[in-house]
Scaffold this motif. Sequence first.
Motif, mmCIF file in Angstrom:
data_model
loop_
_atom_site.group_PDB
_atom_site.id
_atom_site.type_symbol
_atom_site.label_atom_id
_atom_site.label_comp_id
_atom_site.label_asym_id
_atom_site.label_seq_id
_atom_site.Cartn_x
_atom_site.Cartn_y
_atom_site.Cartn_z
ATOM 1 N N ARG A 295 1.189 -1.109 0.099
ATOM 2 C CA ARG A 295 0.353 -0.090 0.017
ATOM 3 C C ARG A 295 0.374 1.044 -0.254
ATOM 4 N NH1 ARG A 295 -0.329 2.621 5.148
ATOM 5 N NH2 ARG A 295 1.042 0.785 6.340
ATOM 6 N N ARG A 296 2.185 1.564 0.701
ATOM 7 C CA ARG A 296 2.885 1.975 1.148
ATOM 8 C C ARG A 296 4.065 2.945 -0.634
ATOM 9 N NH1 ARG A 296 1.429 5.956 4.329
ATOM 10 N NH2 ARG A 296 0.275 4.750 7.156
ATOM 11 N N HIS B 266 -6.272 4.176 3.310
ATOM 12 C CA HIS B 266 -5.250 4.507 3.292
ATOM 13 C C HIS B 266 -4.377 4.303 3.884
ATOM 14 C CE1 HIS B 266 -6.709 9.159 3.589
ATOM 15 N NE2 HIS B 266 -5.652 9.421 3.753
ATOM 16 N N LYS B 267 -5.077 3.430 5.431
ATOM 17 C CA LYS B 267 -4.442 3.714 6.800
ATOM 18 C C LYS B 267 -3.630 4.890 6.980
ATOM 19 C CE LYS B 267 -4.677 -1.181 5.559
ATOM 20 N NZ LYS B 267 -4.300 -2.670 5.132
ATOM 21 N N PRO B 268 -3.768 5.846 7.458
ATOM 22 C CA PRO B 268 -3.681 7.278 7.788
ATOM 23 C C PRO B 268 -2.339 6.983 8.967
ATOM 24 C CG PRO B 268 -5.596 7.965 7.889
ATOM 25 C CD PRO B 268 -5.248 6.111 7.579
ATOM 26 N N PRO C 196 -9.317 8.243 -1.854
ATOM 27 C CA PRO C 196 -8.235 8.657 -1.188
ATOM 28 C C PRO C 196 -7.145 7.296 -2.058
ATOM 29 C CG PRO C 196 -9.226 8.710 0.401
ATOM 30 C CD PRO C 196 -10.515 7.827 -0.793
ATOM 31 N N ARG D 122 -13.800 5.886 4.700
ATOM 32 C CA ARG D 122 -12.310 7.173 3.380
ATOM 33 C C ARG D 122 -11.393 7.315 4.114
ATOM 34 N NH1 ARG D 122 -15.460 12.326 1.263
ATOM 35 N NH2 ARG D 122 -14.820 12.944 3.355
ATOM 36 N N LEU E 216 -8.964 17.941 -0.240
ATOM 37 C CA LEU E 216 -8.610 17.316 1.452
ATOM 38 C C LEU E 216 -8.270 16.397 1.620
ATOM 39 C CD1 LEU E 216 -11.825 19.283 3.243
ATOM 40 C CD2 LEU E 216 -9.454 19.857 3.503
ATOM 41 N N ILE E 217 -8.332 14.998 0.607
ATOM 42 C CA ILE E 217 -8.241 14.133 0.281
ATOM 43 C C ILE E 217 -7.158 13.431 -0.192
ATOM 44 C CG2 ILE E 217 -8.593 11.480 -0.798
ATOM 45 C CD1 ILE E 217 -11.861 12.559 -0.327
ATOM 46 N N GLY E 218 -6.447 14.702 -0.777
ATOM 47 C CA GLY E 218 -4.513 15.110 -1.145
ATOM 48 C C GLY E 218 -4.748 14.829 -2.838
ATOM 49 N N ARG F 191 -1.904 12.858 2.146
ATOM 50 C CA ARG F 191 -1.678 11.726 1.716
ATOM 51 C C ARG F 191 -1.155 10.733 3.121
ATOM 52 N NH1 ARG F 191 -0.083 10.585 -3.938
ATOM 53 N NH2 ARG F 191 -1.463 13.338 -4.982
ATOM 54 N N ASN F 192 -0.913 11.414 4.791
ATOM 55 C CA ASN F 192 -0.894 10.535 5.647
ATOM 56 C C ASN F 192 -1.651 11.154 6.490
ATOM 57 O OD1 ASN F 192 1.751 9.221 4.905
ATOM 58 N ND2 ASN F 192 2.906 11.665 5.104
#
Lengths: 353, 237
Positions: free
Chosen positions: A41-42, B154-156, B103, B150, A261-263, B79-80
Amino acid sequence: MAILMPKVLEVDWGIGQSMARDLDKDMMLNPSDRGGRRSTRRGISLKALLNNYLLRHIQTFFYTLGQLSARPFSTFMTAAVIGIALSMPAGLNLLLNNAQEVLQGWSSATQISLFLTHKTSERQAKKVASALRKMPEIAAVEYISKESALEEFSKHSGFGEALDALEHNPLPAVLLITPEISQEQPDQIAALLDKLAKRSEVDIAQLDMEWVERLFALMAIGERGVLILSGLLAIAVLLVVGNTIRLAIQNRRDEIIIIKLIGATDSFIRRPFLYTGFWYGLLGGLIALVLVEISLTLIATPVRDVALLYRSTFELQGIDSQTLAALLGVGSFLGYFGSWIAVGRHLREIEPS
Amino acid sequence: MIRFTEVSKRYSNGHEALSRISLHLPAGDMAFLTGHSGAGKSTLMKLVALIERPTNGQVIINGQNLAKVKRGGIPCYRRNMGIIFQDHRLLFDRTVFDNVALPLIIAGHGRKEIGRLVRAALDKVGLLSKEKVYPITLSGGEQQRVGIARAVIHKPSLLLADEPTGNLDPDLSREIMHLFEEFNRVGVTVLIASHDLDLIRELKKPIIKLEQGYLAHHGDIDAEGAGSGLGDRSIHG
């Protein structure tokens, strides 16, 4: 052109499962994804990122088309304005090209008049004529004797009686030279003229092309005019697209704020608007094509009538593939560029607060 | 994870929303941000999310000095984190699935991975059966859970929630808060702005209390009475 893609409408910014599924299935665009878990994922692998990036582009490409076809009326209105703006320079340019075609034909019919010196006898003149006929640059030579020149002049000028009073014929004998068609270039004709003027029997060599040159000069003005008009109408297209995209951005203001906001990066947000602009331009180009073709059909008959009066078989030339490519290319470029300007101006103003 | 040093924020209209705030929320912690409306909760959240920038002082998030994050770096920075809003901020013309997938799509993940992660996240918030539904047909609590799915898909490493239970009844609010606790248990740092004091007391997490832009209390909920001054009572130093 309006391919309706109802499924596509569920997605945005290339977002959505349904479209992705279709694309993936149909085009096998995302092979690296089949490994699935390989990309963590990263750390998404570069190849996967690139593939996904490409996929998003294609998705957005079709998604924006789907969105436009969901609102056919307003899409058509905008595209029609662009189409009309593009059709004017395209049509005028086509007419100019046709006029040039006609003029080319006339300029090849250009004749050179050789006025012979008075000392030249009729026998000598005929010898010169037959010598000239052998030159490859010359298609035809017509001999007009002093007498027939006088006869023609008195008939057409109305000075017949005055001429009768003269003791001897003041008119020189003339050789009318028709250059070979391949000698169309003005400088080639000028060289021929020079060559002929140097002959001892020739008093004056005169090119009957001045009126053609004048016409060409007028055409140059026409060309410049079309160029200016094209520039102005290109700006008009940019403004139309820019305004349409500006409204689209305003309509989706909330959405833009959320994904910011979500990037989401600016380029991600920009993408669907750019493609929308592209589609508007392309549709405008197609509409322009149709308009020009319709106009050509409408004037074809009167043009044929005029040509017949001149005993010419001239036919209007339609849009060739080069013009077609230019029309569609310029249209889609202007659409894309207009959108790019609008997005650049307005996207920065929309920030979450 | 979150470290404020002498942070002030004055808006262009002259209103000072935050005054010399210093606090520290270590990674893996969960804390509540409380205070009356106008106390500066939203401003503090906005500073963390880089929606606003401080007038003075230093904000360091996850070891990153936010003053050094330029405009172009903001998307990457955001995104983090996961952000949850009181008004959910869902896209109503898209399905629940597409909303939650956002995301990942923005970050450029592959389709299959997206499907897998979205379903996992929806399962977590108990909405797996609603993936094809449009958010408008969902109840307020369900919509908020879509928003949470949501925010965590993305596992922030940091989760920000601005009044996440503002419009929900107590039972639903409790459910949502427990969801946050669960995320915190797996190592996500959670900061929740809320004025639902009853619920906060129940959860026994540290609180950061703001009063008119000043830090009024930072520490355990039980010690709140003692923290009525203007100083920094950070238990974490």
